[in-house]
Design an enzyme around this catalytic site. Structure first.
Site, mmCIF file in Angstrom:
data_model
loop_
_atom_site.group_PDB
_atom_site.id
_atom_site.type_symbol
_atom_site.label_atom_id
_atom_site.label_comp_id
_atom_site.label_asym_id
_atom_site.label_seq_id
_atom_site.Cartn_x
_atom_site.Cartn_y
_atom_site.Cartn_z
ATOM 1 N N ASP A 1 -16.154 28.738 24.430
ATOM 2 C CA ASP A 1 -16.474 29.341 25.658
ATOM 3 C C ASP A 1 -17.884 28.696 26.359
ATOM 4 O O ASP A 1 -17.700 28.529 27.372
ATOM 5 C CB ASP A 1 -16.873 30.899 25.174
ATOM 6 C CG ASP A 1 -17.726 31.189 23.879
ATOM 7 O OD1 ASP A 1 -18.184 30.151 23.493
ATOM 8 O OD2 ASP A 1 -18.037 32.109 23.650
ATOM 9 N N LYS B 1 -14.739 34.950 18.786
ATOM 10 C CA LYS B 1 -13.769 35.618 19.879
ATOM 11 C C LYS B 1 -14.034 34.899 21.121
ATOM 12 O O LYS B 1 -13.046 35.143 22.013
ATOM 13 C CB LYS B 1 -14.109 37.008 19.636
ATOM 14 C CG LYS B 1 -14.312 37.846 18.546
ATOM 15 C CD LYS B 1 -14.208 39.280 18.789
ATOM 16 C CE LYS B 1 -14.426 40.096 17.524
ATOM 17 N NZ LYS B 1 -15.646 39.856 16.883
ATOM 18 N N LYS C 1 -24.745 25.201 29.046
ATOM 19 C CA LYS C 1 -26.084 25.668 29.654
ATOM 20 C C LYS C 1 -26.826 23.977 29.754
ATOM 21 O O LYS C 1 -26.956 23.235 28.695
ATOM 22 C CB LYS C 1 -26.901 26.389 28.651
ATOM 23 C CG LYS C 1 -26.246 27.858 28.750
ATOM 24 C CD LYS C 1 -27.169 28.860 28.102
ATOM 25 C CE LYS C 1 -26.419 29.988 27.723
ATOM 26 N NZ LYS C 1 -27.149 31.068 26.978
ATOM 27 N N ASP D 1 -24.508 26.069 23.856
ATOM 28 C CA ASP D 1 -25.832 26.588 24.191
ATOM 29 C C ASP D 1 -26.919 25.438 23.810
ATOM 30 O O ASP D 1 -27.059 24.502 23.981
ATOM 31 C CB ASP D 1 -26.100 27.872 23.676
ATOM 32 C CG ASP D 1 -27.351 28.574 24.106
ATOM 33 O OD1 ASP D 1 -28.326 28.080 24.654
ATOM 34 O OD2 ASP D 1 -27.707 29.732 23.561
HETATM 35 P P1 IMP Z 1 -24.914 27.411 20.258
HETATM 36 O O1 IMP Z 1 -24.658 27.167 18.688
HETATM 37 O O2 IMP Z 1 -26.423 27.649 20.600
HETATM 38 O O3 IMP Z 1 -24.262 26.335 21.018
HETATM 39 O O4 IMP Z 1 -24.199 28.869 20.227
HETATM 40 C C1 IMP Z 1 -23.018 28.742 20.651
HETATM 41 C C2 IMP Z 1 -22.560 30.357 20.391
HETATM 42 O O5 IMP Z 1 -23.527 31.303 20.987
HETATM 43 C C3 IMP Z 1 -21.359 30.209 21.584
HETATM 44 O O6 IMP Z 1 -20.151 30.037 21.168
HETATM 45 C C4 IMP Z 1 -21.521 32.013 21.727
HETATM 46 O O7 IMP Z 1 -20.750 32.799 21.037
HETATM 47 C C5 IMP Z 1 -22.821 32.226 21.758
HETATM 48 N N1 IMP Z 1 -23.742 32.234 23.079
HETATM 49 C C6 IMP Z 1 -24.486 31.127 23.513
HETATM 50 N N2 IMP Z 1 -25.009 31.408 24.664
HETATM 51 C C7 IMP Z 1 -24.555 32.585 24.998
HETATM 52 C C8 IMP Z 1 -24.772 33.541 26.493
HETATM 53 O O8 IMP Z 1 -25.398 33.150 27.176
HETATM 54 N N3 IMP Z 1 -24.011 34.598 26.345
HETATM 55 C C9 IMP Z 1 -23.052 34.891 25.278
HETATM 56 N N4 IMP Z 1 -23.075 34.220 24.055
HETATM 57 C C10 IMP Z 1 -23.706 33.209 23.977
HETATM 58 MG MG MG Z 2 -18.502 31.065 20.670
#
Ligand code: IMP
Ligand code: MG
Length: 179
Positions: A98, A41, A129, A101
Protein backbone atom coordinates in the site's frame (compact mmCIF):
# COMPACT_ATOMS: atom_id res chain seq x y z
CA UNK A 1 -17.18 10.66 7.77
CA UNK A 2 -15.63 11.99 10.99
CA UNK A 3 -11.85 12.03 10.76
CA UNK A 4 -11.62 12.20 6.98
CA UNK A 5 -9.69 15.31 5.96
CA UNK A 6 -8.89 16.80 2.58
CA UNK A 7 -8.76 14.42 -0.38
CA UNK A 8 -5.22 13.88 -1.65
CA UNK A 9 -5.85 11.50 -4.56
CA UNK A 10 -9.31 10.99 -6.06
CA UNK A 11 -10.84 7.65 -6.93
CA UNK A 12 -10.53 8.50 -10.65
CA UNK A 13 -6.81 9.31 -10.44
CA UNK A 14 -6.13 6.11 -8.51
CA UNK A 15 -7.94 3.98 -11.07
CA UNK A 16 -6.22 5.74 -13.99
CA UNK A 17 -2.79 5.23 -12.45
CA UNK A 18 -3.52 1.58 -11.72
CA UNK A 19 -4.39 1.04 -15.39
CA UNK A 20 -1.04 2.54 -16.39
CA UNK A 21 0.88 0.39 -13.92
CA UNK A 22 -1.01 -2.74 -14.98
CA UNK A 23 -0.25 -2.05 -18.65
CA UNK A 24 3.48 -1.75 -17.86
CA UNK A 25 3.39 -4.91 -15.77
CA UNK A 26 1.55 -6.83 -18.51
CA UNK A 27 4.20 -5.72 -21.01
CA UNK A 28 7.24 -6.28 -18.79
CA UNK A 29 6.18 -9.82 -17.84
CA UNK A 30 4.75 -10.86 -21.23
CA UNK A 31 5.08 -14.63 -21.69
CA UNK A 32 5.69 -15.23 -17.98
CA UNK A 33 3.56 -16.48 -15.12
CA UNK A 34 3.49 -14.08 -12.19
CA UNK A 35 2.77 -14.50 -8.49
CA UNK A 36 1.29 -11.39 -6.90
CA UNK A 37 2.11 -11.28 -3.20
CA UNK A 38 -0.07 -8.81 -1.30
CA UNK A 39 0.86 -7.45 2.10
CA UNK A 40 -2.23 -7.49 4.31
CA UNK A 41 -4.26 -5.70 5.19
CA UNK A 42 -3.36 -2.42 3.49
CA UNK A 43 -2.69 -3.79 0.01
CA UNK A 44 -5.98 -5.67 -0.44
CA UNK A 45 -7.69 -2.96 -2.51
CA UNK A 46 -4.74 -2.26 -4.77
CA UNK A 47 -4.24 -6.00 -5.23
CA UNK A 48 -7.85 -6.43 -6.30
CA UNK A 49 -7.99 -3.46 -8.70
CA UNK A 50 -4.50 -4.03 -10.11
CA UNK A 51 -5.01 -7.74 -10.74
CA UNK A 52 -8.18 -7.09 -12.74
CA UNK A 53 -6.21 -4.86 -15.12
CA UNK A 54 -3.25 -7.21 -15.64
CA UNK A 55 -3.39 -9.34 -18.75
CA UNK A 56 -1.22 -12.29 -17.65
CA UNK A 57 -1.63 -15.70 -16.01
CA UNK A 58 -1.63 -14.61 -12.35
CA UNK A 59 -1.44 -16.45 -9.06
CA UNK A 60 -2.18 -14.83 -5.71
CA UNK A 61 -0.62 -15.15 -2.31
CA UNK A 62 -0.76 -12.98 0.79
CA UNK A 63 1.44 -12.22 3.75
CA UNK A 64 0.47 -10.45 6.92
CA UNK A 65 3.08 -8.65 8.97
CA UNK A 66 3.20 -6.39 11.95
CA UNK A 67 6.11 -4.19 12.79
CA UNK A 68 7.49 -3.98 16.27
CA UNK A 69 7.80 -0.48 17.65
CA UNK A 70 5.54 2.36 18.71
CA UNK A 71 2.30 3.15 16.87
CA UNK A 72 3.91 5.89 14.81
CA UNK A 73 7.44 4.57 14.36
CA UNK A 74 8.48 1.31 12.78
CA UNK A 75 11.59 -0.30 14.16
CA UNK A 76 12.44 -2.37 11.12
CA UNK A 77 11.86 -5.60 12.99
CA UNK A 78 8.90 -7.31 11.41
CA UNK A 79 6.82 -10.13 12.82
CA UNK A 80 5.27 -12.44 10.26
CA UNK A 81 1.64 -13.09 11.21
CA UNK A 82 0.83 -15.01 8.04
CA UNK A 83 3.44 -16.52 5.77
CA UNK A 84 3.07 -17.41 2.09
CA UNK A 85 0.86 -20.41 1.34
CA UNK A 86 2.97 -21.51 -1.66
CA UNK A 87 6.62 -21.84 -2.60
CA UNK A 88 8.00 -18.97 -4.69
CA UNK A 89 11.32 -20.58 -5.61
CA UNK A 90 12.03 -19.93 -9.33
CA UNK A 91 8.81 -17.90 -9.66
CA UNK A 92 8.39 -14.32 -10.86
CA UNK A 93 7.16 -12.53 -7.76
CA UNK A 94 5.60 -9.07 -7.67
CA UNK A 95 5.18 -7.78 -4.12
CA UNK A 96 2.17 -5.46 -3.77
CA UNK A 97 2.29 -2.85 -1.01
CA UNK A 98 0.00 0.00 0.00
CA UNK A 99 2.58 2.56 1.09
CA UNK A 100 6.28 2.96 1.70
CA UNK A 101 6.97 5.18 4.69
CA UNK A 102 10.33 4.50 6.38
CA UNK A 103 10.80 1.61 3.96
CA UNK A 104 11.87 -0.68 6.79
CA UNK A 105 8.95 -3.11 6.43
CA UNK A 106 9.54 -3.49 2.72
CA UNK A 107 13.28 -3.83 3.22
CA UNK A 108 12.70 -6.69 5.62
CA UNK A 109 10.15 -8.39 3.34
CA UNK A 110 12.42 -8.18 0.30
CA UNK A 111 15.26 -9.85 2.19
CA UNK A 112 12.90 -12.51 3.47
CA UNK A 113 11.41 -13.25 0.04
CA UNK A 114 14.80 -13.18 -1.70
CA UNK A 115 15.87 -15.91 0.71
CA UNK A 116 13.32 -18.17 -1.02
CA UNK A 117 15.20 -17.74 -4.31
CA UNK A 118 12.49 -16.43 -6.65
CA UNK A 119 13.33 -16.12 -10.37
CA UNK A 120 12.67 -12.39 -9.98
CA UNK A 121 11.32 -10.07 -7.30
CA UNK A 122 9.90 -6.60 -7.91
CA UNK A 123 7.73 -4.19 -5.94
CA UNK A 124 4.51 -2.39 -6.81
CA UNK A 125 3.37 0.21 -4.30
CA UNK A 126 0.47 2.63 -4.60
CA UNK A 127 2.14 5.34 -2.51
CA UNK A 128 5.60 6.39 -1.43
CA UNK A 129 6.15 9.15 1.09
CA UNK A 130 8.63 11.66 -0.22
CA UNK A 131 12.12 11.92 1.23
CA UNK A 132 11.82 9.90 4.43
CA UNK A 133 12.98 6.40 3.53
CA UNK A 134 15.67 5.17 5.89
CA UNK A 135 16.93 2.54 3.47
CA UNK A 136 17.62 2.59 -0.25
CA UNK A 137 14.90 0.63 -2.03
CA UNK A 138 14.50 -0.33 -5.65
CA UNK A 139 10.78 0.09 -6.37
CA UNK A 140 9.91 -0.62 -9.98
CA UNK A 141 6.21 0.25 -9.98
CA UNK A 142 5.09 3.26 -7.96
CA UNK A 143 1.67 4.92 -8.12
CA UNK A 144 2.18 8.28 -6.45
CA UNK A 145 4.81 10.11 -4.46
CA UNK A 146 3.06 11.94 -1.61
CA UNK A 147 4.04 14.34 1.19
CA UNK A 148 5.30 12.70 4.40
CA UNK A 149 1.99 13.00 6.25
CA UNK A 150 -0.45 10.43 7.57
CA UNK A 151 -3.01 9.37 4.98
CA UNK A 152 -6.04 7.09 5.03
CA UNK A 153 -8.27 5.28 2.59
CA UNK A 154 -7.99 2.80 -0.25
CA UNK A 155 -6.75 0.10 2.12
CA UNK A 156 -4.89 2.38 4.53
CA UNK A 157 -6.23 2.65 8.05
CA UNK A 158 -6.12 4.71 11.19
CA UNK A 159 -6.87 2.41 14.12
CA UNK A 160 -8.32 -0.10 11.63
CA UNK A 161 -10.85 2.40 10.23
CA UNK A 162 -11.16 4.16 6.85
CA UNK A 163 -9.78 1.29 4.73
CA UNK A 164 -13.00 1.28 2.69
CA UNK A 165 -12.67 4.83 1.32
CA UNK A 166 -12.25 4.56 -2.47
CA UNK A 167 -9.82 7.54 -2.44
CA UNK A 168 -6.78 8.70 -0.42
CA UNK A 169 -7.33 11.48 2.12
CA UNK A 170 -5.46 13.14 4.94
CA UNK A 171 -6.51 12.23 8.46
CA UNK A 172 -8.29 15.04 10.34
CA UNK A 173 -7.04 14.48 13.86
CA UNK A 174 -8.89 17.51 15.26
CA UNK A 175 -12.24 16.01 14.29
CA UNK A 176 -11.24 12.70 15.86
CA UNK A 177 -10.29 14.23 19.22
CA UNK A 178 -13.48 16.33 19.31
CA UNK A 179 -15.73 13.38 18.51
P1 IMP B 1 7.32 1.53 6.90
O1 IMP B 1 7.94 0.26 7.38
O2 IMP B 1 7.68 2.70 7.78
O3 IMP B 1 7.62 1.82 5.44
O4 IMP B 1 5.76 1.43 7.11
C1 IMP B 1 5.02 0.57 6.39
C2 IMP B 1 3.64 0.36 6.92
O5 IMP B 1 3.18 1.34 7.86
C3 IMP B 1 2.67 0.47 5.76
O6 IMP B 1 2.59 -0.76 5.04
C4 IMP B 1 1.40 0.88 6.43
O7 IMP B 1 0.71 -0.29 6.89
C5 IMP B 1 1.84 1.71 7.60
N1 IMP B 1 1.77 3.14 7.25
C6 IMP B 1 2.81 3.96 6.98
N2 IMP B 1 2.39 5.21 6.71
C7 IMP B 1 1.03 5.19 6.78
C8 IMP B 1 0.00 6.20 6.59
O8 IMP B 1 0.24 7.38 6.26
N3 IMP B 1 -1.28 5.77 6.77
C9 IMP B 1 -1.60 4.49 7.12
N4 IMP B 1 -0.67 3.53 7.30
C10 IMP B 1 0.63 3.87 7.13
MG1 MG C 1 1.18 -2.20 4.86
Amino acid sequence: MIGVGKTLISQERIQERIKELAARISEDYAGKDVVLVGVLKGAFMLMSDLARQIDLPLEFDFMAVSSYGSATQTSGVVRILKDLDYEITDRHVLLVEDIIDSGLTLNYLLKYLNGRKPASLEVCTLLRKSGIQQVALDVKYEGFEIPAQFVIGYGLDHNQLFRNLPYIAFLDEDQLTQA
